[in-house]
Design a protein around this motif. Structure first.
Motif, PDB file in Angstrom:
ATOM      1  N   PRO A  24       0.790  -1.220   0.000  1.00 53.87           N
ATOM      2  CA  PRO A  24       0.000   0.000   0.000  1.00 53.87           C
ATOM      3  C   PRO A  24       0.830   1.282   0.000  1.00 53.87           C
ATOM      4  N   VAL A  25       2.149   1.154   0.034  1.00 56.48           N
ATOM      5  CA  VAL A  25       2.982   2.349   0.069  1.00 56.48           C
ATOM      6  C   VAL A  25       2.839   3.145  -1.217  1.00 56.48           C
ATOM      7  N   THR A  26       2.654   2.467  -2.330  1.00 57.31           N
ATOM      8  CA  THR A  26       2.610   3.163  -3.611  1.00 57.31           C
ATOM      9  C   THR A  26       1.237   3.193  -4.243  1.00 57.31           C
ATOM     10  N   LYS A  27       0.308   2.360  -3.792  1.00 67.12           N
ATOM     11  CA  LYS A  27      -1.008   2.359  -4.417  1.00 67.12           C
ATOM     12  C   LYS A  27      -2.080   1.832  -3.481  1.00 67.12           C
ATOM     13  N   CYS A  28      -3.299   2.195  -3.803  1.00 65.78           N
ATOM     14  CA  CYS A  28      -4.482   1.628  -3.170  1.00 65.78           C
ATOM     15  C   CYS A  28      -4.652   2.030  -1.701  1.00 65.78           C
ATOM     16  N   TYR A  29      -4.812   3.326  -1.434  1.00 66.51           N
ATOM     17  CA  TYR A  29      -5.058   3.768  -0.070  1.00 66.51           C
ATOM     18  C   TYR A  29      -5.792   5.103  -0.068  1.00 66.51           C
ATOM     19  N   VAL A  30      -6.364   5.430   1.090  1.00 62.17           N
ATOM     20  CA  VAL A  30      -7.005   6.721   1.333  1.00 62.17           C
ATOM     21  C   VAL A  30      -6.136   7.448   2.344  1.00 62.17           C
ATOM     22  N   LEU A  31      -5.781   8.685   2.038  1.00 66.84           N
ATOM     23  CA  LEU A  31      -4.889   9.462   2.899  1.00 66.84           C
ATOM     24  C   LEU A  31      -5.640  10.657   3.474  1.00 66.84           C
ATOM     25  N   TYR A  32      -5.676  10.730   4.811  1.00 66.52           N
ATOM     26  CA  TYR A  32      -6.306  11.858   5.504  1.00 66.52           C
ATOM     27  C   TYR A  32      -5.202  12.770   6.014  1.00 66.52           C
ATOM     28  N   THR A  33      -5.296  14.049   5.679  1.00 65.33           N
ATOM     29  CA  THR A  33      -4.327  15.041   6.162  1.00 65.33           C
ATOM     30  C   THR A  33      -5.092  16.044   7.011  1.00 65.33           C
ATOM     31  N   GLU A  34      -4.687  16.187   8.264  1.00 64.58           N
ATOM     32  CA  GLU A  34      -5.408  17.092   9.159  1.00 64.58           C
ATOM     33  C   GLU A  34      -5.165  18.547   8.769  1.00 64.58           C
ATOM     34  N   ALA A  35      -6.047  19.406   9.238  1.00 64.81           N
ATOM     35  CA  ALA A  35      -5.962  20.838   8.937  1.00 64.81           C
ATOM     36  C   ALA A  35      -4.658  21.425   9.460  1.00 64.81           C
ATOM     37  N   GLN A  36      -4.063  22.313   8.681  1.00 65.39           N
ATOM     38  CA  GLN A  36      -2.785  22.921   9.059  1.00 65.39           C
ATOM     39  C   GLN A  36      -2.944  24.334   9.623  1.00 65.39           C
ATOM     40  N   SER A  37      -4.107  24.951   9.377  1.00 63.71           N
ATOM     41  CA  SER A  37      -4.356  26.285   9.915  1.00 63.71           C
ATOM     42  C   SER A  37      -5.860  26.494  10.009  1.00 63.71           C
ATOM     43  N   ALA A  38      -6.243  27.621  10.586  1.00 67.67           N
ATOM     44  CA  ALA A  38      -7.668  27.912  10.752  1.00 67.67           C
ATOM     45  C   ALA A  38      -8.360  28.216   9.427  1.00 67.67           C
ATOM     46  N   VAL A  39      -7.602  28.492   8.390  1.00 63.98           N
ATOM     47  CA  VAL A  39      -8.201  28.816   7.096  1.00 63.98           C
ATOM     48  C   VAL A  39      -8.058  27.682   6.079  1.00 63.98           C
ATOM     49  N   SER A  40      -7.469  26.567   6.480  1.00 63.54           N
ATOM     50  CA  SER A  40      -7.365  25.430   5.561  1.00 63.54           C
ATOM     51  C   SER A  40      -8.051  24.223   6.185  1.00 63.54           C
ATOM     52  N   ALA A  41      -8.852  23.561   5.382  1.00 66.51           N
ATOM     53  CA  ALA A  41      -9.594  22.408   5.872  1.00 66.51           C
ATOM     54  C   ALA A  41      -8.734  21.150   5.805  1.00 66.51           C
ATOM     55  N   ALA A  42      -9.170  20.118   6.510  1.00 64.10           N
ATOM     56  CA  ALA A  42      -8.539  18.812   6.386  1.00 64.10           C
ATOM     57  C   ALA A  42      -8.822  18.280   4.978  1.00 64.10           C
ATOM     58  N   THR A  43      -7.889  17.491   4.440  1.00 64.16           N
ATOM     59  CA  THR A  43      -8.080  16.958   3.090  1.00 64.16           C
ATOM     60  C   THR A  43      -8.042  15.438   3.108  1.00 64.16           C
ATOM     61  N   VAL A  44      -8.743  14.857   2.144  1.00 64.98           N
ATOM     62  CA  VAL A  44      -8.762  13.413   1.966  1.00 64.98           C
ATOM     63  C   VAL A  44      -8.491  13.124   0.496  1.00 64.98           C
ATOM     64  N   SER A  45      -7.522  12.259   0.244  1.00 62.99           N
ATOM     65  CA  SER A  45      -7.207  11.900  -1.141  1.00 62.99           C
ATOM     66  C   SER A  45      -7.174  10.394  -1.289  1.00 62.99           C
ATOM     67  N   VAL A  46      -7.417   9.935  -2.513  1.00 62.56           N
ATOM     68  CA  VAL A  46      -7.429   8.506  -2.813  1.00 62.56           C
ATOM     69  C   VAL A  46      -6.351   8.211  -3.841  1.00 62.56           C
ATOM     70  N   THR A  47      -5.550   7.213  -3.568  1.00 56.93           N
ATOM     71  CA  THR A  47      -4.628   6.662  -4.558  1.00 56.93           C
ATOM     72  C   THR A  47      -5.215   5.328  -4.968  1.00 56.93           C
ATOM     73  N   GLU A  48      -5.683   5.246  -6.204  1.00 53.06           N
ATOM     74  CA  GLU A  48      -6.458   4.075  -6.645  1.00 53.06           C
ATOM     75  C   GLU A  48      -5.579   2.869  -6.942  1.00 53.06           C
ATOM     76  N   CYS A  49      -6.207   1.709  -6.869  1.00 57.79           N
ATOM     77  CA  CYS A  49      -5.555   0.447  -7.207  1.00 57.79           C
ATOM     78  C   CYS A  49      -5.322   0.398  -8.714  1.00 57.79           C
ATOM     79  N   GLU A  50      -4.248  -0.258  -9.081  1.00 60.57           N
ATOM     80  CA  GLU A  50      -3.927  -0.354 -10.515  1.00 60.57           C
ATOM     81  C   GLU A  50      -4.179  -1.754 -11.020  1.00 60.57           C
TER      82      GLU A  50
END
Length: 154
Positions: free
Chosen positions: A128-154
């Motif tokens: 899963p290091v290179t593919k097929c996972y969902v990554l949650y990144t917490e908010a870094q400041s009061a004006v930026s929201a938390a983000t969620v990205s998907v790296t799809e399976c190949e």
């Protein structure tokens, strides 16, 4: 002279054999259903994380904690650590109420420590290091929201 009204049996058999060979060689390339199912599961998890993060942010805003770099709120009887109103990466699985015993597992993705957390399918054997996972990144400041990205399976 006799007119021919159809195909002979040999012509029909040859066409059926050719279509069978094409189906056996070409169909698996177009019908990769396992990866499609995995990618759909990952997209579903992304939606669940976005929904949970939005609900937590709404509760944080109601309590006036959406501008603080670190605080706690209580959701469904559980304490959640929040960063600028969004769930801390360490607590996102609690916010989503994610089952880490049967279906999902925490993925070891480079850079996914501290402010990031990654999830992959438990039964997915690939790295899963290179593919097929969902990554949650917490908010870094009061004006930026938390983000969620998907790296799809190949």
């Amino acid at each position: 002279m006799k007119r021919q009204n159809g195909f002979t049996l040999i012509e029909l058999v040859v066409v059926i054999v050719i279509l069978g060979i094409l189906a056996v060689t070409a169909a698996p390339r177009f019908l990769n259903l396992q990866d499609d199912a995995r990618n759909a599961s990952l997209e579903g998890l992304k939606g669940a994380i976005n929904g949970a993060a939005g609900i937590v942010y709404g509760k944080s805003a109601i309590e006036g904690k959406e501008r603080k770099s670190a605080d706690k709120i209580t959701v469904d009887g559980q304490d959640l650590n929040v960063v600028y109103g969004y769930p801390k990466a360490a607590d996102i699985d609690k916010a989503v109420q994610l089952d880490l015993t049967s279906e999902w597992k925490v993925a070891n993705v480079s850079g996914a420590t501290g402010t990031k957390k990654a999830f992959t399918l438990k039964n997915y054997a690939e790295d899963p290091v290179t593919k097929c996972y969902v990554l949650y990144t917490e908010a870094q400041s009061a004006v930026s929201a938390a983000t969620v990205s998907v790296t799809e399976c190949e």
